[in-house]
Design a protein around this motif. Structure first.
Motif, PDB file in Angstrom:
ATOM      1  N   GLU A  97      81.862  36.636  44.573  1.00 40.98           N
ATOM      2  CA  GLU A  97      83.031  37.466  45.081  1.00 40.98           C
ATOM      3  C   GLU A  97      84.420  37.281  44.158  1.00 40.98           C
ATOM      4  OE1 GLU A  97      83.857  36.736  49.321  1.00 40.98           O
ATOM      5  OE2 GLU A  97      81.845  36.783  49.604  1.00 40.98           O
ATOM      6  N   GLY A  98      84.215  36.719  43.037  1.00 46.92           N
ATOM      7  CA  GLY A  98      85.355  36.683  41.981  1.00 46.92           C
ATOM      8  C   GLY A  98      86.212  35.607  42.273  1.00 46.92           C
ATOM      9  N   GLY A 119      94.531  41.164  34.290  1.00 47.98           N
ATOM     10  CA  GLY A 119      93.856  41.137  35.475  1.00 47.98           C
ATOM     11  C   GLY A 119      93.376  42.447  36.002  1.00 47.98           C
ATOM     12  N   VAL A 120      92.348  42.890  36.096  1.00 45.47           N
ATOM     13  CA  VAL A 120      92.078  44.215  36.561  1.00 45.47           C
ATOM     14  C   VAL A 120      91.791  44.122  38.091  1.00 45.47           C
ATOM     15  CG1 VAL A 120      90.324  46.161  36.355  1.00 45.47           C
ATOM     16  CG2 VAL A 120      90.940  44.643  34.370  1.00 45.47           C
ATOM     17  N   GLY A 121      92.712  44.737  38.780  1.00 48.50           N
ATOM     18  CA  GLY A 121      92.455  44.960  40.446  1.00 48.50           C
ATOM     19  C   GLY A 121      93.598  44.099  41.110  1.00 48.50           C
ATOM     20  N   LEU A 122      93.828  44.820  42.421  1.00 46.09           N
ATOM     21  CA  LEU A 122      94.950  44.185  43.213  1.00 46.09           C
ATOM     22  C   LEU A 122      94.636  42.978  43.578  1.00 46.09           C
ATOM     23  CD1 LEU A 122      93.870  43.988  46.457  1.00 46.09           C
ATOM     24  CD2 LEU A 122      93.592  46.355  45.965  1.00 46.09           C
ATOM     25  N   MET A 190      87.450  47.492  50.345  1.00 48.40           N
ATOM     26  CA  MET A 190      88.283  46.449  51.141  1.00 48.40           C
ATOM     27  C   MET A 190      89.116  46.754  51.784  1.00 48.40           C
ATOM     28  SD  MET A 190      90.094  43.108  49.436  1.00 48.40           S
ATOM     29  CE  MET A 190      91.406  42.024  50.230  1.00 48.40           C
ATOM     30  N   ASP A 191      89.345  46.706  53.231  1.00 52.20           N
ATOM     31  CA  ASP A 191      90.245  47.151  54.031  1.00 52.20           C
ATOM     32  C   ASP A 191      91.688  46.372  53.661  1.00 52.20           C
ATOM     33  OD1 ASP A 191      92.139  48.116  56.019  1.00 52.20           O
ATOM     34  OD2 ASP A 191      90.779  47.596  57.714  1.00 52.20           O
ATOM     35  N   SER A 192      92.651  47.158  52.728  1.00 52.52           N
ATOM     36  CA  SER A 192      93.566  46.503  52.217  1.00 52.52           C
ATOM     37  C   SER A 192      94.881  47.747  52.342  1.00 52.52           C
ATOM     38  CB  SER A 192      93.470  45.988  50.748  1.00 52.52           C
ATOM     39  OG  SER A 192      92.989  47.102  50.068  1.00 52.52           O
ATOM     40  N   MET A 222      86.422  43.094  54.528  1.00 54.82           N
ATOM     41  CA  MET A 222      87.870  42.535  54.562  1.00 54.82           C
ATOM     42  C   MET A 222      88.302  41.672  53.318  1.00 54.82           C
ATOM     43  SD  MET A 222      89.276  43.931  57.367  1.00 54.82           S
ATOM     44  CE  MET A 222      90.640  42.770  57.496  1.00 54.82           C
ATOM     45  N   THR A 223      87.085  41.417  52.304  1.00 51.16           N
ATOM     46  CA  THR A 223      87.337  40.495  51.448  1.00 51.16           C
ATOM     47  C   THR A 223      86.795  41.322  50.125  1.00 51.16           C
ATOM     48  OG1 THR A 223      84.883  39.702  51.250  1.00 51.16           O
ATOM     49  CG2 THR A 223      86.733  38.529  52.685  1.00 51.16           C
ATOM     50  N   GLY A 224      86.983  40.814  48.889  1.00 53.35           N
ATOM     51  CA  GLY A 224      86.816  41.569  47.512  1.00 53.35           C
ATOM     52  C   GLY A 224      85.398  41.902  47.323  1.00 53.35           C
ATOM     53  N   SER A 225      84.595  41.088  48.179  1.00 54.80           N
ATOM     54  CA  SER A 225      83.067  41.518  47.976  1.00 54.80           C
ATOM     55  C   SER A 225      82.877  42.949  48.486  1.00 54.80           C
ATOM     56  CB  SER A 225      82.318  40.491  48.715  1.00 54.80           C
ATOM     57  OG  SER A 225      82.520  40.619  50.081  1.00 54.80           O
TER      58      SER A 225
END
Length: 365
Positions: A97-98, A119-122, A190-192, A222-225
């Protein structure tokens, strides 16, 4: 090594050859030992661009290379920088999951041969903000940077942001004008806050041109996965298509590949995000809301290479210069009536003039 398999993340270099092998091996070992630290906290790494070409270290978002979207575009920007500017680079694909993101960023920051870390991504926002403070002599950039509560942007960190809500509004207008069932869907990863910008912009665009249309909305997790779960993407898409949606807008990273699979099974259509030109030849795709991650990565690296880099601020890559845009499928553009294309361009003009006001920060609050 395959992504998600046990073991260290993948490290790749374009020009280091054997002289960098020892560094990479040590980095793997440190990551595996879980002790990638800078005990002194002094930020000993410093760029050595004056002794040779700029070297960039990039850590991919969840899903890694091969997502046919966000990560692949970031890699394309690095490739362009290598070809046109002579920049060298190394990249990492965090496993699972990073969870190795911070360790990979730290090792790159501590390497004196790397002058810029991206870094690529929120999901990188918090870690890269902290590391930029620890390594003030090194340049940092974050794609889709999210403001960190209680922390200012360090002067050596550039936050790369896009106008997702505006681009998604145009995607919603396309769906609202093209739907035959009067039902469309949205699937987010991901709900963000950032993915909510996609959803709210799409919703407003659909209802602006088609107030009677129904929108079915869902998020994968709800997570990066959630950005690396094509099976769940397919499951949600089949459910929305089964409820009558004939077009689904997906903002789900590699999970969007599952949405495409469901579209193929049902004969329905997808509006994607961040499609590369090759993917736009797919007959299942109606169009794509694009964020020019490749162009923004290239321009950021170019500024570091020529000395014009400016950190300490969020750089907006917006609709006005088409860093954020709506593009159409090569296979399906002919099925979009000229009147629809004209309507969408008119909406773009109204957004740029302020006649249609869209608050990019509303979903982030």
């Amino acid at each position: 090594m395959k992504r998600g398999s046990p073991g260290p993340p993948e490290f790749h270099s374009t020009a280091y050859g054997m002289k960098y092998f020892h560094t990479v091996f040590l980095l793997w070992a440190v990551l595996l030992a879980g002790c990638a630290q800078n005990p002194s906290g002094t930020g000993s790494g410093s760029p050595k661009t004056s002794e040779g070409p700029l070297r960039v270290g990039l850590v991919f978002d969840v899903g890694g290379r091969g997502d046919r979207a966000f990560n692949d575009l970031a890699y394309s920007g690095l490739e362009q920088a290598k070809k046109e500017l002579g920049v060298d680079f190394i990249y990492v694909e965090p496993g699972g999951e990073g969870g190795e993101r911070e360790a990979a960023l730290r090792q790159m920051a501590d390497d004196p041969e790397i002058g810029m870390v991206i870094g690529v991504g929120l999901l990188f926002s918090e870690d890269i903000t902290a590391l930029a403070g620890e390594y003030p002599s090194k340049k940092f950039a974050c794609v889709d940077y999210m403001p960190v509560k209680g922390a200012a942007l360090p002067s050596n960190l550039s936050g790369m942001t896009f106008e997702e809500k505006k681009g998604s509004f145009l995607a919603g207008a396309l769906a609202g004008l093209m739907t035959r069932s009067n039902t469309v869907g949205f699937i987010g990863g991901m709900d963000s806050g950032i993915i909510r910008k996609f959803e709210t912009g799409f919703r407003e665009g659909v209802h602006f041109v088609n107030p009677r249309a129904t929108l079915i909305s869902g998020f994968i997790g709800m997570t990066g996965s959630a950005f690396a779960n094509p099976a769940k993407g397919r499951e949600l898409a089949l459910g929305q298509y089964g409820r009558g949606a004939d077009i689904i807008y997906q903002a789900a990273g590699a999970s969007g590949l599952g949405v495409l699979e469901a579209a193929g099974e049902t004969g329905r259509l997808v509006i994607c995000t961040d499609c590369d030109p090759e993917t736009l030849k797919d007959s299942r795709i109606l169009g794509s809301m694009t964020k020019a991650v490749d162009r923004s990565v290239f321009s950021t690296v170019a500024s570091a290479a020529d000395g014009s880099f400016e950190g300490g601020r969020a750089v907006v890559y917006g609709l006005d210069d088409r860093y954020t845009d709506l593009v159409y499928s090569v296979s399906n553009k002919d099925r979009i009536p000229p009147s629809v294309l004209g309507r969408i361009e008119a909406l773009r003009t109204k957004i740029l003039s302020g006649e249609i006001a869209l608050d990019e920060t509303a979903a982030l609050r």
